[in-house]
Design a protein around this motif. Structure first.
Motif, mmCIF file in Angstrom:
data_model
loop_
_atom_site.group_PDB
_atom_site.id
_atom_site.type_symbol
_atom_site.label_atom_id
_atom_site.label_comp_id
_atom_site.label_asym_id
_atom_site.label_seq_id
_atom_site.Cartn_x
_atom_site.Cartn_y
_atom_site.Cartn_z
ATOM 1 N N ILE A 318 0.867 -1.182 0.000
ATOM 2 C CA ILE A 318 0.000 0.000 0.000
ATOM 3 C C ILE A 318 0.901 1.228 0.000
ATOM 4 C CG2 ILE A 318 -1.823 1.260 1.197
ATOM 5 C CD1 ILE A 318 -2.747 -1.384 2.403
ATOM 6 N N TRP A 320 1.454 5.519 -1.461
ATOM 7 C CA TRP A 320 0.726 6.710 -1.877
ATOM 8 C C TRP A 320 1.686 7.869 -2.096
ATOM 9 C CZ3 TRP A 320 0.190 4.338 2.900
ATOM 10 C CH2 TRP A 320 0.674 5.032 4.016
ATOM 11 N N ALA A 333 -0.363 0.062 -9.810
ATOM 12 C CA ALA A 333 -0.694 -0.995 -8.836
ATOM 13 C C ALA A 333 -0.400 -2.377 -9.428
ATOM 14 C CB ALA A 333 -2.156 -0.889 -8.416
ATOM 15 N N ALA A 344 -1.585 -5.160 -4.403
ATOM 16 C CA ALA A 344 -1.084 -3.791 -4.245
ATOM 17 C C ALA A 344 -2.212 -2.771 -4.385
ATOM 18 C CB ALA A 344 0.008 -3.499 -5.269
ATOM 19 N N ILE A 345 -2.110 -1.711 -3.578
ATOM 20 C CA ILE A 345 -3.007 -0.557 -3.692
ATOM 21 C C ILE A 345 -2.132 0.689 -3.807
ATOM 22 C CG2 ILE A 345 -4.797 0.833 -2.587
ATOM 23 C CD1 ILE A 345 -5.683 -1.678 -1.080
ATOM 24 N N VAL A 346 -2.398 1.497 -4.831
ATOM 25 C CA VAL A 346 -1.656 2.732 -5.047
ATOM 26 C C VAL A 346 -2.646 3.888 -4.981
ATOM 27 C CG1 VAL A 346 -0.216 4.045 -6.642
ATOM 28 C CG2 VAL A 346 0.073 1.562 -6.454
ATOM 29 N N GLY A 356 -7.607 5.674 -4.562
ATOM 30 C CA GLY A 356 -6.693 4.603 -4.926
ATOM 31 C C GLY A 356 -7.289 3.531 -5.805
ATOM 32 N N SER A 357 -6.394 2.775 -6.441
ATOM 33 C CA SER A 357 -6.759 1.603 -7.230
ATOM 34 C C SER A 357 -5.959 0.417 -6.722
ATOM 35 C CB SER A 357 -6.468 1.824 -8.714
ATOM 36 O OG SER A 357 -7.358 2.757 -9.281
ATOM 37 N N GLY A 358 -6.604 -0.729 -6.665
ATOM 38 C CA GLY A 358 -5.934 -1.931 -6.199
ATOM 39 C C GLY A 358 -5.940 -3.018 -7.252
ATOM 40 N N ARG A 359 -4.896 -3.830 -7.256
ATOM 41 C CA ARG A 359 -4.806 -4.976 -8.145
ATOM 42 C C ARG A 359 -4.352 -6.180 -7.333
ATOM 43 N NH1 ARG A 359 -7.097 -1.631 -10.465
ATOM 44 N NH2 ARG A 359 -6.837 -0.872 -12.605
#
Length: 529
Positions: A318, A320, A333, A344-346, A356-359
């Motif tokens: 995680i 930012w 991400a 992952a979250i960016v 944020g977006s997560g993958r």
């Protein structure tokens, strides 16, 4: 780690067959549209709106799935001959999906969402207050509180009998379009719409098994022969040809379509797909190409910053940054997840709010994991592989700590490379082997392109190739056979006479009317020199 067992052609065939659990469908065997909960109710409402000349609006989403789904609905209503208003919310001005602000922009008696809406509780209340009927078509995971809508078409509802749960928004739009035309006795080219949907199946990382595989195969076949202006434009640029595959969609077409919503406005991409002339399609494709090149540069810069923030012991990465470009954080991400082999979250933070977006990575259900701290989010939605969220910046450290604790038990480390099927000696490689591999295409999510291992391979020749000598060409011998191979973007050293173990993929190359077997090296490990 990988399956350390010798493979024969028979074992290879069985291994690939088992991935699909024996489920191989034809288009005629696809489930019927009526199996979606609320499909019939939604169709009747649209027919009524058309008969009463009510104002209909379509609300899409700015990713490939939402853009394609919106375009399918545009094509649908042109086929019917009924004018509708459509909007894809702008990522920067409107945010994601149906919202009060988006409703304010529309003059409609009936709103139909595609690839969004299942979390639009407040927007649904606004619609009800204003006497606007709302039909939600969405494929994302069902939140604890669902909007109050006239109809909700979402295969993940517990009461929905549709048998396949992992489909994308464009597939639902396709089902809706075909069913509505049948109800109105209007002829529609279902294959043309399916060709569009196939782009979203790949881009939205749907499992390429079951009906997804069937629909994708049919869609790709139609794309190869389509005369649609956007396809002709891509054909002239060399993006689409007879070798079109799921990989080419993922690495070439999807990023182009996505670039509009990431950097500017997704309507550019929808208009390109909807183009009525080759000139229009070419102009819009050039604009998308420029946007995609700009996206690559921004993504490279932010990825470098994001990778530096991750601790190698993190169970979920995680990271930012202040005012990172929101349009590329989803791709970043993906890069972070792939690099560290964890979900992952960016996030991009501005004025105390982080979006944020997560993958996901491997088999981890990212949506279920991140939902564990749902109470800290301002907005949250997505599915197993990808999601979006927003929260106050001051809560990020706590959320990061809590999710790492949860991830330790919910997302096991992925030491096993499921795409490596076993040891395949060169003596087993021939065109029959290629035909087995081609039989189970297309490859992608839940059906990864097979990789193999060969041990004790002799390097007869190796040399650097490419504009900047960044790739390497090999001539390899193993057992009684020798093959040429390529390794992309490598800095390893090699010498003729070395012995090596390799992880490799097989493919066919057609050139001047002849077929050749290609070996692409994914990993090389020198045993001795």
């Amino acid at each position: 780690m990988y399956k350390d067992r010798p493979l024969t052609k028979e074992l290879l065939y069985q291994e690939l067959y088992n991935r699909h659990n024996g489920e191989f469908f034809t288009l005629k065997e696809l489930p019927y549209p009526k199996q979606f909960k609320d499909m019939e109710r939604a169709l009747k409402r649209v027919v009524e709106a058309i008969e009463c000349k009510e104002k209909i609006a379509i609300v899409g989403d700015y990713d490939v799935d939402g853009t394609v789904a919106t375009t399918i609905m545009r094509e649908l209503f042109v086929t019917i001959g009924y004018e509708v208003e459509w909007i894809i919310p702008n990522r920067f001005r409107d945010g994601y999906g149906l919202s009060k602000g988006v409703v304010d922009k529309l003059n409609a008696d009936l709103i139909i969402t595609v690839d969004n809406g299942i979390a639009a509780v407040e927007a649904a209340k606004v619609c009800k207050e204003r006497g606007i009927d709302l039909i939600i078509t969405d494929h994302h995971s069902i939140p604890p509180t669902v909007p109050e809508a006239y109809a909700i078409i979402n295969q993940k509802q517990s009461s929905c009998p549709f048998p396949f749960k992992e489909i994308c928004g464009a597939q639902i739009a396709w089902y809706f379009a075909v069913a509505l035309c049948r109800k109105l006795n209007v002829k529609v080219d279902a294959n043309e719409l399916l060709a569009l949907a196939s782009l979203a199946i790949v881009a939205d990382i749907m499992p390429l098994t079951g009906i997804n595989r069937t629909m994708l195969l049919a869609g790709i076949a139609y794309l190869k022969r389509s005369k649609k202006p956007f396809i002709e434009a891509m054909r002239l640029k060399g993006i689409v040809d007879d070798s079109l595959s799921s990989e080419k969609i993922a690495f070439y077409i999807a990023p182009l379509i996505n670039s509009a919503g990431r950097l500017k406005d997704a309507s550019i991409a929808s208009n390109m797909l909807f183009s009525r002339s080759l000139t229009q399609a070419q102009e819009l494709l050039e604009e998308l190409t420029a946007l995609n090149n700009e996206r690559k540069a921004i993504e490279k810069e932010i990825t470098a910053k994001a990778l530096k923030q991750v601790n190698s012991s993190d169970k979920i990465a995680i990271v930012w940054g202040e005012d990172w470009h929101e349009g590329v954080i989803g791709i970043v991400a993906s890069k972070v997840a792939e690099h560290y082999k964890v979900p992952a979250i960016v996030l991009s933070c501005k004025d105390g709010i982080c979006k944020g977006s997560g993958r996901s990575y491997g088999d981890c259900d990212l949506y279920a994991l991140v939902a564990k701290t749902r109470e800290y989010y301002l907005k949250f939605g997505g599915h197993k592989s990808a999601l979006g969220l927003s929260l106050e910046a001051e809560k990020l450290p706590l959320v990061k700590q809590l999710l790492n604790i949860e991830a330790a038990s919910m997302c096991k480390e992925q030491h096993h490379d499921a795409s490596i099927l076993g040891l395949l000696p060169f003596d087993e490689i021939d065109f029959e082997t290629l035909e087995i591999l081609e039989k189970f295409e297309p490859y992608g999510e839940a059906n990864p392109k097979p990789k193999f291992v060969a041990k004790g391979v002799s390097i007869l020749e190796c040399k650097d190739v490419g504009k900047n000598a960044e790739h390497r060409s090999y001539y390899l011998k193993h057992g009684n056979k020798s093959y040429r191979a390529i390794e992309f973007r490598t800095k390893d050293t090699c010498s003729s006479g070395d012995t090596t173990d390799i992880h490799y993929r097989l493919s066919r190359n057609n050139y001047n009317g002849k077929s050749y077997i290609n070996l692409t090296i994914e990993h090389i490990e020198h045993s001795n020199s």
